[in-house]
Design a protein around this motif. Structure first.
Motif, PDB file in Angstrom:
ATOM      1  N   LYS A 170      39.861  50.466  39.876  1.00  0.00           N
ATOM      2  CA  LYS A 170      40.532  50.851  41.124  1.00  0.00           C
ATOM      3  C   LYS A 170      40.727  49.599  41.972  1.00  0.00           C
ATOM      4  N   VAL A 171      41.926  49.440  42.505  1.00  0.00           N
ATOM      5  CA  VAL A 171      42.260  48.270  43.312  1.00  0.00           C
ATOM      6  C   VAL A 171      42.651  48.736  44.694  1.00  0.00           C
ATOM      7  N   GLU A 172      42.091  48.098  45.719  1.00  0.00           N
ATOM      8  CA  GLU A 172      42.530  48.394  47.083  1.00  0.00           C
ATOM      9  C   GLU A 172      42.746  47.097  47.850  1.00  0.00           C
ATOM     10  N   GLY A 173      43.775  47.123  48.688  1.00  0.00           N
ATOM     11  CA  GLY A 173      44.100  45.969  49.520  1.00  0.00           C
ATOM     12  C   GLY A 173      45.056  44.979  48.882  1.00  0.00           C
TER      13      GLY A 173
ATOM     14  N   HIS B 221      45.899  43.785  37.660  1.00  0.00           N
ATOM     15  CA  HIS B 221      45.348  44.114  36.339  1.00  0.00           C
ATOM     16  C   HIS B 221      45.681  43.029  35.321  1.00  0.00           C
ATOM     17  N   ARG B 222      46.914  42.489  35.386  1.00  0.00           N
ATOM     18  CA  ARG B 222      47.306  41.430  34.452  1.00  0.00           C
ATOM     19  C   ARG B 222      46.510  40.150  34.664  1.00  0.00           C
ATOM     20  N   ALA B 223      46.132  39.886  35.916  1.00  0.00           N
ATOM     21  CA  ALA B 223      45.366  38.676  36.214  1.00  0.00           C
ATOM     22  C   ALA B 223      43.943  38.762  35.664  1.00  0.00           C
ATOM     23  N   MET B 224      43.454  39.964  35.522  1.00  0.00           N
ATOM     24  CA  MET B 224      42.077  40.159  35.045  1.00  0.00           C
ATOM     25  C   MET B 224      42.038  40.176  33.513  1.00  0.00           C
TER      26      MET B 224
END
Length: 195
Positions: free
Chosen positions: A3-6, A16-19
């Motif tokens: 989950k991503v916020e901000g 997600h691609r950066a991770m």
């Protein structure tokens, strides 16, 4: 699950691609600092001065062999363009060339849209070179000088151009070809001699 916020205006899928972590993959808490650094790098490349990222993991309630990652992003402030100059242009006005750059046009707006993104400037330089070449300046060279000021959260951009000679090409005796376009297309003036 991740989950991503901000993240807005950066798309969640870009985060997600950066991770290197992904849903369903193996994960250990030792990987968290590397994941945080990758996301900070993404936001730095997108024009943010000092982004902060915190990733936490907790066991999945339905299946304890899985973990859920919570990515909290504090983008902070972004670099704004304080100066945008073009030097070395004689054939075209500064204003005409600036209108061909998305970086300069976006700097006139409010909000996150006006943040400086290096990748966009690089694309603008390529577009200006292409514009010059389409006008007969095959040897044009344009470089960019970017000065970031983290204290003031500003950036100064200076484009330096060398137009080179203007080439005016005409064809005579082209009865064998159906049109001038056929000959011009076959003439290799897409790349200049200096680049």
């Amino acid at each position: 699950d991740i989950k991503v916020e901000g993240a807005f205006p950066i798309l969640e899928r870009e985060v997600h691609r950066a991770m290197s972590a992904y849903p369903g993959g193996s994960f250990s808490n030792d990987k968290i600092p590397g994941q945080e650094a990758a996301i900070v790098q993404l936001f730095t490349e997108q024009g943010y001065v000092a982004p902060a990222v915190k990733i936490t993991s907790e066991p999945d309630q339905e299946n304890e062999s899985y973990v859920n990652l919570q990515v909290k992003i504090d983008k902070g402030r972004y670099f704004r363009i304080s100066l945008f100059t073009i030097n070395g242009n004689e054939a075209f006005t500064d204003f005409r060339l600036k209108l061909r750059t998305e970086t300069w046009k976006k700097s006139l707006f409010f909000g996150d849209i006006k943040r400086f993104v290096r990748r966009n400037l690089d694309e603008d330089v390529r577009n200006l070179v292409q514009f010059y070449r389409s006008k007969g300046y095959a040897d044009v060279v344009i470089t960019s000088n970017v000065e970031l000021d983290p204290d003031r959260e500003t950036v100064r951009i200076q484009l330096e151009g060398e137009e080179g000679p203007h080439y005016n090409i005409s064809f005579q005796g082209n009865e064998a070809y159906s049109s001038w376009w056929t000959l011009r297309k076959d003439l290799a003036l897409k790349d200049g001699n200096r680049n």
